[in-house]
Design a protein around this motif. Structure first.
Motif, mmCIF file in Angstrom:
data_model
loop_
_atom_site.group_PDB
_atom_site.id
_atom_site.type_symbol
_atom_site.label_atom_id
_atom_site.label_comp_id
_atom_site.label_asym_id
_atom_site.label_seq_id
_atom_site.Cartn_x
_atom_site.Cartn_y
_atom_site.Cartn_z
ATOM 1 N N ILE A 309 0.834 -1.202 0.000
ATOM 2 C CA ILE A 309 0.000 0.000 0.000
ATOM 3 C C ILE A 309 0.869 1.254 0.000
ATOM 4 C CG2 ILE A 309 -1.607 1.375 1.397
ATOM 5 C CD1 ILE A 309 -2.929 -1.246 2.206
ATOM 6 N N SER A 310 1.911 1.249 0.831
ATOM 7 C CA SER A 310 2.701 2.483 0.860
ATOM 8 C C SER A 310 3.481 2.685 -0.432
ATOM 9 C CB SER A 310 3.587 2.585 2.104
ATOM 10 O OG SER A 310 4.284 1.407 2.303
ATOM 11 N N VAL A 312 2.384 1.871 -3.425
ATOM 12 C CA VAL A 312 1.410 2.407 -4.379
ATOM 13 C C VAL A 312 1.125 3.885 -4.086
ATOM 14 C CG1 VAL A 312 -0.979 2.301 -5.164
ATOM 15 C CG2 VAL A 312 0.307 0.190 -4.836
ATOM 16 N N LYS A 313 0.913 4.189 -2.817
ATOM 17 C CA LYS A 313 0.603 5.580 -2.466
ATOM 18 C C LYS A 313 1.742 6.512 -2.843
ATOM 19 C CE LYS A 313 -2.875 5.125 1.090
ATOM 20 N NZ LYS A 313 -3.171 5.102 2.537
ATOM 21 N N ASN A 314 2.934 6.034 -2.563
ATOM 22 C CA ASN A 314 4.097 6.847 -2.876
ATOM 23 C C ASN A 314 4.208 7.114 -4.370
ATOM 24 O OD1 ASN A 314 7.254 6.849 -3.575
ATOM 25 N ND2 ASN A 314 6.917 7.757 -1.553
ATOM 26 N N LYS A 315 3.951 6.084 -5.146
ATOM 27 C CA LYS A 315 4.031 6.232 -6.607
ATOM 28 C C LYS A 315 2.984 7.240 -7.093
ATOM 29 C CE LYS A 315 4.550 4.336 -10.983
ATOM 30 N NZ LYS A 315 5.295 5.539 -11.388
ATOM 31 N N LEU A 316 1.755 7.111 -6.595
ATOM 32 C CA LEU A 316 0.683 8.024 -7.004
ATOM 33 C C LEU A 316 1.034 9.460 -6.624
ATOM 34 C CD1 LEU A 316 -2.386 5.891 -5.942
ATOM 35 C CD2 LEU A 316 -1.632 6.398 -8.277
ATOM 36 N N ASN A 317 1.565 9.571 -5.443
ATOM 37 C CA ASN A 317 1.937 10.869 -4.931
ATOM 38 C C ASN A 317 2.974 11.555 -5.828
ATOM 39 O OD1 ASN A 317 1.929 12.950 -3.230
ATOM 40 N ND2 ASN A 317 2.997 11.913 -1.533
ATOM 41 N N GLU A 322 -4.510 11.205 -8.010
ATOM 42 C CA GLU A 322 -5.311 10.815 -6.840
ATOM 43 C C GLU A 322 -6.122 9.574 -7.155
ATOM 44 O OE1 GLU A 322 -7.436 13.624 -4.687
ATOM 45 O OE2 GLU A 322 -5.848 15.148 -4.764
ATOM 46 N N ASP A 324 -8.955 6.665 -5.200
ATOM 47 C CA ASP A 324 -9.677 6.282 -3.985
ATOM 48 C C ASP A 324 -8.912 5.212 -3.211
ATOM 49 O OD1 ASP A 324 -11.680 7.949 -4.519
ATOM 50 O OD2 ASP A 324 -13.091 6.433 -5.304
ATOM 51 N N GLU A 325 -8.962 5.322 -1.914
ATOM 52 C CA GLU A 325 -8.288 4.321 -1.073
ATOM 53 C C GLU A 325 -8.791 2.919 -1.382
ATOM 54 O OE1 GLU A 325 -7.642 4.989 3.123
ATOM 55 O OE2 GLU A 325 -5.746 5.663 2.257
ATOM 56 N N ILE A 328 -6.880 1.590 -4.203
ATOM 57 C CA ILE A 328 -5.504 1.292 -3.797
ATOM 58 C C ILE A 328 -5.457 -0.023 -3.022
ATOM 59 C CG2 ILE A 328 -3.565 2.050 -2.368
ATOM 60 C CD1 ILE A 328 -4.446 4.933 -2.967
#
Ligand code: ADP
Ligand code: MG
Length: 473
Positions: A309-310, A312-317, A322, A324-325, A328
């Motif tokens: 998860i982190s 993926v979030k980091n990549k999107l960031n 953006e 939706d959780e 993700i």
């Protein structure tokens, strides 16, 4: 005054004036060969060696020589050439060098076409004055965007420690191993980049084992194997990616062995990556394997759910997207075998939505994840295999893993090991660890036993066939 005593006096003087390491590297290999009045001839191992001496130690040599032989002293370099097979010396070439101030800074006069040939290594910008090595590091792969998790904590912190004190920790070599797409190349680059930032004067080189091999073959063809070796001996931090590529290539292994020894002895850092643990590497010479184990072997494992998860979030960031959780979580939950695929799924999700001007929805995510998961369905986990084998023999997984020597349990265990070897990319060692904490030799033995029994024992063959079917469905 004998040749030896003159040269020894020079060496003593030089030794007092430079660092020990430099002395060992550049002066110990020199052989004095002749003394004629005030002309001393010394033999150096390669053209590159000669150039290095001229570039860095010409003044020192001059002072040493003047002390011994007076102010008209002259030095002649004899370059030892090895033929391509490294056995007999085929010829030598003499290059006169005298020490009149004018000549000093210039390449040697009358050196003929010999110096027009370029150095072997494509990373060296030819010309002695600017011996510069391009590190070949990928700036996108750094520590900041290499996310930490249980799966990579050891490797990551060892990498970090190494980059704080290259050559100064016991992690030398640092061997990072793990399956495809788990971040070996990323981490190896991050180490190099961090070192470059902290120690700008250090020569760092990242190279794939494949490229290293090509360069080596090229150097043998062009008859300058020595130059190749000397180039690599100049590196402070040598990072070689995917060393499993050296398998079965004995010439390359041999040359790498020498480079490894030289660097290691001189306190230089080696960082290696491989898709296998050293115990599972095949067709790599024992002497190299044992050196791989000198330092630390750190495994990159498949990341757990939180880490995925982190990532993926980091990549999107970073991409400023953006999502939706829910989506993700969905992607991170279903794509678990490797990070490259995880990133791939996110990228196609973003691409799909922008092509079709659609929002990224959970339905779109499902379609895309499906495609990725299908492609990787072949990868069955060891846990799954243990479960299926235990069920088939109607026993618990804990029984299958137990220390008992009861025949039918031993056979079930051996079958689980055999199928793990067959259907997963896991190393013998990690299969052993997962199936009741056995070592790699036990797993190897199990695989052989299953092979034999399937051949000689009809009942056993039926087990293998039945199970095979279960896994292939
Ligand atoms: P390998 O060399 O082991 O096959 P790579 O280093 O090429 O794997 O990694 C594959 C991809 O996954 C790269 O884009 C890399 O940036 C990414 N990746 C791997 N591990 C991580 C991590 N811990 N954090 C962020 N990205 C990662
Ligand atoms: Mg890689």
């Amino acid at each position: 005054m004998s040749l030896e005593s003159v040269w020894n006096n020079c060496l003593n003087f030089i030794k007092d004036n430079i660092q020990d390491q430099a002395y060992k590297t550049w002066f110990e290999p020199i052989q004095p060969v002749k003394l004629d009045d005030n002309v001393l001839s010394i033999q150096v191992p390669s053209k590159f060696f000669y150039e290095w001496l001229e570039e860095h130690y010409v003044k020192l040599l001059k002072i040493a020589l003047n002390k011994e032989l007076g102010k008209d002293a002259k030095l002649v370099y004899v370059i030892k050439m090895e033929n391509s097979f490294g056995s007999t010396k085929s010829f030598t070439e003499k290059i006169p060098s005298d020490y009149k101030p004018k000549v000093e800074s210039q390449k040697v006069e009358g050196s003929s076409s010999y110096f027009k040939t370029e150095l072997t290594n494509p990373f060296v910008i030819p010309g002695i004055k600017n011996l510069k090595i391009d590190s070949q590091l990928n700036p996108n792969y750094n520590f900041n965007n290499f996310l930490e998790g249980d799966s990579n904590r050891l490797a990551r912190s060892a990498g970090y420690a190494v980059s704080n004190r290259p050559g100064g920790t016991s992690f030398n070599p640092l061997l990072i191993f793990g399956g495809v797409g788990l971040g070996k190349t990323h981490l190896a680059n991050a180490i190099g980049i961090n070192i470059k930032q902290k120690f700008p004067d250090k020569t760092v080189l990242y190279i794939s084992a494949e490229k290293f091999t090509q360069q080596y073959i090229e150097s043998v063809k062009k008859n300058n194997r020595n130059d190749f070796i000397h180039f690599y001996q100049l590196i402070d931090v040598l990072i070689i990616d995917d060393v499993q590529f050296f398998s079965g290539k004995s010439g390359t292994q041999d040359v790498f062995f020498h480079i490894f020894n030289h660097l290691h002895q001189n306190g230089k850092q080696l960082v290696l990556t491989s898709d296998k643990a050293p115990v599972d590497m095949q067709e790599i010479e024992q002497r190299l394997l044992s050196r791989f184990k000198w330092g630390l072997s750190a495994e990159l494992q498949t990341p757990d759910y939180e880490t995925r998860i982190s990532i993926v979030k980091n990549k999107l960031n970073r991409d400023g997207v953006e999502m939706d959780e829910e989506i993700i979580f969905y992607v991170a939950k279903h794509i678990k075998t490797n990070v490259r695929e995880l990133e791939g799924a996110i990228i196609s999700l973003m691409a799909q939505s922008s092509f079709n001007r659609k929002n990224i929805t959970i339905d779109l995510a499902k379609v895309i994840v499906e495609k990725f998961v299908k492609n990787t369905k072949k990868e069955i986990s060891i846990d799954h295999i243990q479960k299926v084998v235990s069920d088939y023999f109607q026993m618990d997984v804990s029984t299958l893993q137990s220390k008992t020597r009861k025949r039918h349990i031993v056979q079930a265990r051996q079958l689980a090991m055999f199928f793990s070897k067959k259907f997963t990319k896991a190393s013998l060692a990690s299969i052993g660890t997962k199936i009741g904490h056995r070592d790699h030799a036990t797993v190897l033995h199990a695989c052989k036993t299953v092979d034999n029994l399937a051949f000689t024992d009809k009942q056993f063959r039926k087990y293998v066939e039945d199970l095979n079917k279960k896994f292939s469905d």
